[in-house]
Scaffold this active site. Structure first.
Site, PDB file in Angstrom:
ATOM      1  N   ASP A 111       4.376 -10.653   0.785  1.00 13.59           N
ATOM      2  CA  ASP A 111       4.193  -9.203   0.809  1.00 13.59           C
ATOM      3  C   ASP A 111       5.510  -8.446   0.784  1.00 13.59           C
ATOM      4  O   ASP A 111       6.155  -8.331  -0.255  1.00 13.59           O
ATOM      5  CB  ASP A 111       3.343  -8.836   2.031  1.00 13.59           C
ATOM      6  CG  ASP A 111       2.854  -7.396   2.015  1.00 13.59           C
ATOM      7  OD1 ASP A 111       3.173  -6.671   1.062  1.00 13.59           O
ATOM      8  OD2 ASP A 111       2.131  -6.989   2.948  1.00 13.59           O
ATOM      9  N   HIS A 150      -4.812  -8.675   3.262  1.00 12.17           N
ATOM     10  CA  HIS A 150      -4.756  -8.360   4.697  1.00 12.17           C
ATOM     11  C   HIS A 150      -6.118  -8.513   5.367  1.00 12.17           C
ATOM     12  O   HIS A 150      -6.261  -9.300   6.296  1.00 12.17           O
ATOM     13  CB  HIS A 150      -4.156  -6.982   4.981  1.00 12.17           C
ATOM     14  CG  HIS A 150      -2.803  -6.768   4.408  1.00 12.17           C
ATOM     15  ND1 HIS A 150      -1.727  -7.576   4.734  1.00 12.17           N
ATOM     16  CD2 HIS A 150      -2.334  -5.857   3.517  1.00 12.17           C
ATOM     17  CE1 HIS A 150      -0.658  -7.166   4.056  1.00 12.17           C
ATOM     18  NE2 HIS A 150      -1.001  -6.130   3.316  1.00 12.17           N
TER      19      HIS A 150
END
Length: 467
Positions: A340, A289
């Site tokens: 993810d 991220h």
């Protein structure tokens, strides 16, 4: 040594699209020879029509999150808190907006229902969906280690072994990123949901993780869940474990501003600085991220060549924000991509979303070429997962590749020489026709060869963890 030959109608060879490429695969599943300018298929060759690119690398996955797709949406009544003073309600609901933190509570509910048996089934179906999307290698960020309440299974790695076997059954490679998850926040013990994630200490985590063994299709790596989940004084233990093995090390980093604020309050520094101070950053490390960073954070990550895994579809689904990918890459941080939480499983969408997100932020176009985005989805993603010998169509590389159709309603029209641009900016996972891993066809003509009915497998395995 016997050879298997594939004839690629068009192939992306890193810098350009070449027509008529013959590719020989040896018995060990590697590319033995590659010949361009082959106008017609050699006798006995398997013909792959469309654009063939190296196999896609999904550098960040939580397989069980696939069970959450479509279930946690704004105003869905999934635990949104009462409105805080000054907050604006979601129109027509009278509720506060859902967030990462309310989504997390629903995720915990699914995690509590996982067993080695049903997790195998769910992961097998999820990894089969990945193969259908052209993914040949997955980085599984794995932290559901023990039974509910934290009691270890008879085999302390039963859950990790289930994921390794699921990848084999689905025909793809896996880097199991066994994750240290020891606390619920800075100085706080795990909550009731997190007990099954925790080994108690980093030393106990390291002892359990050391029992995991690599296989031909599986590598073993490590992960720090986040700076809030591993006490600062134990970060070095995880980093040393990975360093001793030359293993990949991943970490969720600055996904939420609340994490940054809590880290500042506890340690007087950003999460990136905390990781740097304890030896976590470096060329084998990937921050996942890397969304809310300071200028100093970006310089630290780039200066240590710590990688960045962007997960744009999850980051927008959870309203995380847009990470500074262009600045990170310019600073020296290699970019990779992941699906993810599997809001969708489509690495082509992840690639174009990184560019399109940056266009929205900057109101300018052309931050990455199609070739650069494909590199993030292939070679750089595989490198982040410990497989620098994958992600390219070249002699000696693993024979892992995928073919995107150039004649669908999304891809028809552009000249084949523009196939890379077509794949990145127009195609989707639905346009994948073939996926080959180690020279073996895993997806042929859009159908999985090992899991005959992937939609049914998904439906059944998801029902088992949500009922």
């Amino acid at each position: 040594m016997s050879l298997k030959t594939y004839w690629l109608e068009h192939a992306w060879l890193g810098g350009s699209v070449e027509p008529g490429v013959a590719l020989d695969v040896s018995d060990d599943g590697r590319i033995a020879a590659l010949r361009t300018g082959t106008d017609t298929p050699p006798p006995g060759a398997e013909v792959l029509r469309g654009l063939t690119v190296p196999g896609l690398a999904n550098a960040h996955s939580h397989a069980f999150h696939r069970a959450l797709r479509g279930t946690v949406q704004v105003g869905s009544g999934t635990g949104s808190p009462p409105l805080a003073r000054g907050a604006s309600p979601v129109e027509g609901t009278g509720r506060a907006p859902d967030s990462f933190w309310t989504w997390r509570e629903v995720m915990y509910g699914v995690a509590q229902k996982l067993t080695p048996e049903n997790y195998y089934s769910l992961a097998r179906a999820t990894y089969a969906e990945m193969a259908l999307a052209g993914i040949t290698n997955v980085g599984e960020f794995h932290y559901v280690h023990h039974a509910p309440g934290g009691t270890p299974y008879a085999d302390p790695n039963a859950m990790g072994e289930a994921l390794i076997e699921a990848a084999a059954a689905a025909g793809i490679r896996i880097t199991l990123l066994d994750t240290a998850y020891l606390s619920s926040g800075f100085g706080e013990a795990p909550n009731e949901h997190q007990l099954r994630f925790s080994d108690g200490t980093a030393d106990a985590w390291a002892e359990r993780a050391a029992a995991l063994k690599p296989r031909e299709h599986a590598l073993i790596g490590a992960a720090v869940h986040s700076v809030r989940a591993v006490p600062a004084e134990q970060l070095a233990t995880v980093a040393a474990w990975a360093a001793e093995r030359g293993a990949p090390l991943h970490v969720h980093l600055s996904e939420q501003t609340a994490e940054n604020d809590a880290c500042q309050a506890a340690h007087g520094c950003t999460p990136t600085q905390l990781l740097a101070d304890h030896g976590v950053l470096g060329p084998r490390t990937t921050g996942v991220h890397n969304t809310h960073l300071t200028d100093t954070d970006i310089a630290l990550l780039g200066g240590t060549t710590t990688g960045t895994c962007m997960c744009p579809t999850t980051e927008r689904d959870l309203a995380d924000g847009i990470g500074p990918a262009t600045r990170l890459q310019r600073a020296g941080s290699p970019l990779s991509l992941g699906s993810d939480s599997h809001a969708v499983i489509d690495l082509l969408e992840e690639a174009r979303a990184m560019e399109l997100n940056e266009r929205l932020r900057s109101r300018t176009r052309g931050h990455w070429t199609a070739a650069a985005l494909l590199a993030a989805a292939t070679a750089d993603g595989h490198a982040a997962l410990g497989r620098p010998d994958a992600g390219r169509l070249a002699v000696g590389a693993l024979a892992d590749f995928t073919t995107v159709a150039l004649d669908t309603v999304r891809t028809a029209g552009p000249e084949p020489r523009l196939g890379a641009e077509t794949a990145v900016f127009a195609a989707s996972a639905a346009d994948v026709r073939h996926t080959v891993v180690g020279g073996r066809h895993i997806v042929r003509d859009g159908a999985h060869t090992l899991v005959p009915d992937v939609p049914s497998a998904l439906a059944e395995s998801i029902a088992a963890v949500r009922d």
